[in-house]
Design a protein around this motif. Structure first.
Motif, PDB file in Angstrom:
ATOM      1  N   PRO A 120       0.798  -1.224   0.000  1.00 62.14           N
ATOM      2  CA  PRO A 120       0.000   0.000   0.000  1.00 62.14           C
ATOM      3  C   PRO A 120       0.832   1.276   0.000  1.00 62.14           C
ATOM      4  O   PRO A 120       0.478   2.256  -0.670  1.00 62.14           O
ATOM      5  CB  PRO A 120      -0.820  -0.119   1.284  1.00 62.14           C
ATOM      6  N   GLU A 121       1.946   1.281   0.733  1.00 58.22           N
ATOM      7  CA  GLU A 121       2.763   2.492   0.788  1.00 58.22           C
ATOM      8  C   GLU A 121       3.372   2.796  -0.580  1.00 58.22           C
ATOM      9  O   GLU A 121       3.391   3.956  -1.022  1.00 58.22           O
ATOM     10  CB  GLU A 121       3.863   2.350   1.836  1.00 58.22           C
ATOM     11  N   ALA A 122       3.856   1.774  -1.269  1.00 57.13           N
ATOM     12  CA  ALA A 122       4.414   1.993  -2.606  1.00 57.13           C
ATOM     13  C   ALA A 122       3.347   2.496  -3.572  1.00 57.13           C
ATOM     14  O   ALA A 122       3.617   3.356  -4.427  1.00 57.13           O
ATOM     15  CB  ALA A 122       5.038   0.694  -3.129  1.00 57.13           C
ATOM     16  N   THR A 123       2.134   1.985  -3.446  1.00 63.52           N
ATOM     17  CA  THR A 123       1.047   2.436  -4.320  1.00 63.52           C
ATOM     18  C   THR A 123       0.726   3.901  -4.068  1.00 63.52           C
ATOM     19  O   THR A 123       0.548   4.679  -5.013  1.00 63.52           O
ATOM     20  CB  THR A 123      -0.202   1.569  -4.094  1.00 63.52           C
ATOM     21  N   LEU A 124       0.679   4.305  -2.806  1.00 67.43           N
ATOM     22  CA  LEU A 124       0.399   5.710  -2.502  1.00 67.43           C
ATOM     23  C   LEU A 124       1.540   6.616  -2.967  1.00 67.43           C
ATOM     24  O   LEU A 124       1.302   7.745  -3.419  1.00 67.43           O
ATOM     25  CB  LEU A 124       0.158   5.889  -1.009  1.00 67.43           C
ATOM     26  N   VAL A 141     -10.993   2.930   1.712  1.00 71.97           N
ATOM     27  CA  VAL A 141     -10.486   1.636   2.166  1.00 71.97           C
ATOM     28  C   VAL A 141     -11.508   0.999   3.104  1.00 71.97           C
ATOM     29  O   VAL A 141     -12.385   1.674   3.661  1.00 71.97           O
ATOM     30  CB  VAL A 141      -9.125   1.763   2.883  1.00 71.97           C
ATOM     31  N   SER A 142     -11.366  -0.294   3.321  1.00 71.39           N
ATOM     32  CA  SER A 142     -12.231  -1.019   4.241  1.00 71.39           C
ATOM     33  C   SER A 142     -11.733  -0.852   5.672  1.00 71.39           C
ATOM     34  O   SER A 142     -10.541  -0.981   5.942  1.00 71.39           O
ATOM     35  CB  SER A 142     -12.254  -2.506   3.876  1.00 71.39           C
ATOM     36  N   GLY A 143     -12.661  -0.560   6.586  1.00 70.51           N
ATOM     37  CA  GLY A 143     -12.295  -0.322   7.975  1.00 70.51           C
ATOM     38  C   GLY A 143     -12.261  -1.590   8.805  1.00 70.51           C
ATOM     39  O   GLY A 143     -13.135  -2.453   8.697  1.00 70.51           O
ATOM     40  N   ARG A 144     -11.250  -1.699   9.657  1.00 73.52           N
ATOM     41  CA  ARG A 144     -11.069  -2.871  10.514  1.00 73.52           C
ATOM     42  C   ARG A 144     -12.174  -2.977  11.581  1.00 73.52           C
ATOM     43  O   ARG A 144     -12.761  -4.048  11.790  1.00 73.52           O
ATOM     44  CB  ARG A 144      -9.715  -2.800  11.207  1.00 73.52           C
ATOM     45  N   LEU A 145     -12.454  -1.873  12.292  1.00 74.43           N
ATOM     46  CA  LEU A 145     -13.336  -1.953  13.449  1.00 74.43           C
ATOM     47  C   LEU A 145     -14.752  -2.358  13.079  1.00 74.43           C
ATOM     48  O   LEU A 145     -15.451  -2.986  13.880  1.00 74.43           O
ATOM     49  CB  LEU A 145     -13.352  -0.613  14.185  1.00 74.43           C
ATOM     50  N   ALA A 146     -15.170  -2.039  11.861  1.00 74.43           N
ATOM     51  CA  ALA A 146     -16.519  -2.398  11.437  1.00 74.43           C
ATOM     52  C   ALA A 146     -16.715  -3.907  11.459  1.00 74.43           C
ATOM     53  O   ALA A 146     -17.733  -4.412  11.954  1.00 74.43           O
ATOM     54  CB  ALA A 146     -16.795  -1.849  10.036  1.00 74.43           C
ATOM     55  N   VAL A 147     -15.748  -4.645  10.945  1.00 73.70           N
ATOM     56  CA  VAL A 147     -15.904  -6.100  10.905  1.00 73.70           C
ATOM     57  C   VAL A 147     -15.755  -6.703  12.301  1.00 73.70           C
ATOM     58  O   VAL A 147     -16.373  -7.723  12.609  1.00 73.70           O
ATOM     59  CB  VAL A 147     -14.913  -6.734   9.906  1.00 73.70           C
ATOM     60  N   VAL A 148     -14.981  -6.062  13.170  1.00 75.41           N
ATOM     61  CA  VAL A 148     -14.873  -6.537  14.549  1.00 75.41           C
ATOM     62  C   VAL A 148     -16.242  -6.497  15.223  1.00 75.41           C
ATOM     63  O   VAL A 148     -16.687  -7.475  15.841  1.00 75.41           O
ATOM     64  CB  VAL A 148     -13.854  -5.691  15.339  1.00 75.41           C
ATOM     65  N   PHE A 149     -16.938  -5.349  15.101  1.00 75.99           N
ATOM     66  CA  PHE A 149     -18.250  -5.216  15.718  1.00 75.99           C
ATOM     67  C   PHE A 149     -19.256  -6.165  15.076  1.00 75.99           C
ATOM     68  O   PHE A 149     -20.069  -6.794  15.773  1.00 75.99           O
ATOM     69  CB  PHE A 149     -18.735  -3.769  15.595  1.00 75.99           C
ATOM     70  N   ALA A 150     -19.227  -6.272  13.743  1.00 77.76           N
ATOM     71  CA  ALA A 150     -20.180  -7.135  13.048  1.00 77.76           C
ATOM     72  C   ALA A 150     -20.009  -8.589  13.465  1.00 77.76           C
ATOM     73  O   ALA A 150     -20.994  -9.306  13.712  1.00 77.76           O
ATOM     74  CB  ALA A 150     -20.021  -6.984  11.540  1.00 77.76           C
ATOM     75  N   LYS A 151     -18.776  -9.052  13.550  1.00 80.79           N
ATOM     76  CA  LYS A 151     -18.530 -10.436  13.946  1.00 80.79           C
ATOM     77  C   LYS A 151     -18.927 -10.678  15.400  1.00 80.79           C
ATOM     78  O   LYS A 151     -19.501 -11.725  15.741  1.00 80.79           O
ATOM     79  CB  LYS A 151     -17.054 -10.783  13.736  1.00 80.79           C
ATOM     80  N   ALA A 152     -18.644  -9.731  16.261  1.00 74.30           N
ATOM     81  CA  ALA A 152     -19.001  -9.893  17.669  1.00 74.30           C
ATOM     82  C   ALA A 152     -20.517  -9.948  17.843  1.00 74.30           C
ATOM     83  O   ALA A 152     -21.043 -10.790  18.593  1.00 74.30           O
ATOM     84  CB  ALA A 152     -18.413  -8.757  18.496  1.00 74.30           C
ATOM     85  N   PRO A 167      -2.531  -8.249  12.106  1.00 72.97           N
ATOM     86  CA  PRO A 167      -1.930  -7.046  11.523  1.00 72.97           C
ATOM     87  C   PRO A 167      -2.646  -6.548  10.269  1.00 72.97           C
ATOM     88  O   PRO A 167      -2.637  -5.349   9.983  1.00 72.97           O
ATOM     89  CB  PRO A 167      -0.499  -7.491  11.202  1.00 72.97           C
ATOM     90  N   SER A 168      -3.264  -7.463   9.527  1.00 71.46           N
ATOM     91  CA  SER A 168      -3.963  -7.082   8.305  1.00 71.46           C
ATOM     92  C   SER A 168      -5.463  -6.913   8.506  1.00 71.46           C
ATOM     93  O   SER A 168      -6.187  -6.639   7.538  1.00 71.46           O
ATOM     94  CB  SER A 168      -3.710  -8.122   7.203  1.00 71.46           C
ATOM     95  N   GLU A 184      -6.069   5.526  11.891  1.00 72.10           N
ATOM     96  CA  GLU A 184      -4.744   6.044  12.221  1.00 72.10           C
ATOM     97  C   GLU A 184      -3.693   5.491  11.267  1.00 72.10           C
ATOM     98  O   GLU A 184      -2.741   6.200  10.882  1.00 72.10           O
ATOM     99  CB  GLU A 184      -4.377   5.682  13.661  1.00 72.10           C
ATOM    100  N   GLU A 185      -3.846   4.232  10.866  1.00 69.79           N
ATOM    101  CA  GLU A 185      -2.913   3.622   9.928  1.00 69.79           C
ATOM    102  C   GLU A 185      -2.971   4.310   8.577  1.00 69.79           C
ATOM    103  O   GLU A 185      -1.941   4.581   7.951  1.00 69.79           O
ATOM    104  CB  GLU A 185      -3.236   2.136   9.776  1.00 69.79           C
ATOM    105  N   VAL A 186      -4.186   4.598   8.114  1.00 71.18           N
ATOM    106  CA  VAL A 186      -4.353   5.270   6.823  1.00 71.18           C
ATOM    107  C   VAL A 186      -3.725   6.656   6.856  1.00 71.18           C
ATOM    108  O   VAL A 186      -2.987   7.052   5.946  1.00 71.18           O
ATOM    109  CB  VAL A 186      -5.848   5.371   6.460  1.00 71.18           C
ATOM    110  N   GLU A 187      -4.000   7.399   7.920  1.00 72.43           N
ATOM    111  CA  GLU A 187      -3.464   8.754   8.012  1.00 72.43           C
ATOM    112  C   GLU A 187      -1.948   8.747   8.101  1.00 72.43           C
ATOM    113  O   GLU A 187      -1.277   9.620   7.533  1.00 72.43           O
ATOM    114  CB  GLU A 187      -4.096   9.474   9.199  1.00 72.43           C
TER     115      GLU A 187
END
Length: 254
Positions: A120-124, A141-152, A167-168, A184-187
């Motif tokens: 991703p960094e090379a692409t940006l 991009v797809s957000g991590r926390l959304a799938v955490v809440f959905a799965k829970a 990590p991914s 925070e990772e995206v920013e």
């Protein structure tokens, strides 16, 4: 990866809210520059963003690895009568320099693509090199926390834990997405690659948590979108945007 080969996730890829936001951003940039824009759409697939931009008078180069998606893009452009303003090229982030031949663009779109690239960094960095100084980037991009809440909420606690700690941002070996992101990772990625974040918006904050059986009309989808806007509008609630299944970031090349 082209539109039709990506995992189908409600609210992801190219939702209408993103298309509208990009159209508004393009209008603002064109007004500032006093001319139509030169636009790059990396991973633009069948033209969900490119065609509306070309219809508005801008010139768009779509770079995508799928020949089938590019063929569909060409058909859509012909049917819309804008073939002279849309150019499809088979390639990826590594080929941008050759595709653009040193020609800078005013606006770059990268929607639902960073999840699938090797680096991703090379692409940006490649996108930053293609943009004129002060040029704008629309990144989805797809957000991590959304799938955490959905799965829970679905009772899939092991998968929720995996999505939170991996990590991914993947919930398991059969997860169709290679990667998800924290805001925070995206920013941080954008800062390291020469961008300044201008605006961030979470998409489908509630929609991905509501059962499909309860969303069966455009009015339902509009009501959920309105709730998303109200959620983040209150003072002190901006952090809720990080729960969106999609994170839409507008950034400026330094």
């Amino acid at each position: 990866m082209p539109d039709e080969q990506r995992p189908q996730r409600r609210g992801a890829a190219r939702p209408s809210a993103v298309v509208s936001a990009v159209a508004q951003l393009a209008d603002e940039c064109a007004t500032r520059l006093g001319r139509p824009l030169e636009v790059l759409d990396l991973g633009g697939g069948t033209g969900g963003v490119a065609v509306p931009l070309a219809e508005a008078g801008h010139r768009v180069v779509v770079v995508d690895p799928s020949p089938d998606a590019l063929a569909a893009l060409a058909r859509r452009a012909r049917e819309a009568g804008i073939s002279e303003r849309v150019r499809g090229v088979q390639g990826d982030g590594d080929s941008l320099d050759a595709v653009l031949a040193g020609h800078e663009v005013d606006l770059a779109c990268c929607h639902g693509t960073l999840e699938f690239v090797d680096d991703p960094e090379a692409t940006l960095r490649a996108i930053a090199a293609a943009l004129a100084p002060g040029g704008m980037l629309s990144l989805l991009v797809s957000g991590r926390l959304a799938v955490v809440f959905a799965k829970a909420l679905a009772g899939e606690f092991a998968q929720a834990r995996s999505a939170l700690t991996d990590p991914s941002g993947r919930w398991g070996s059969t997860d169709p997405l290679p990667r998800r992101f924290d805001l925070e990772e995206v920013e941080s990625l954008l800062t390291r690659t020469g961008f300044t974040t201008v605006h961030t918006r979470g998409l489908a904050i509630l929609g991905h948590l509501v059962p499909d059986s309860l969303i069966d009309s455009d009015s339902d989808r509009a009501a959920l979108a309105e709730l998303d806007e109200l959620l983040v509008a209150g003072e002190g609630r901006e952090f809720l945007r990080t729960l969106g299944s999609g994170l839409h970031v507008i950034a400026r090349r330094d």
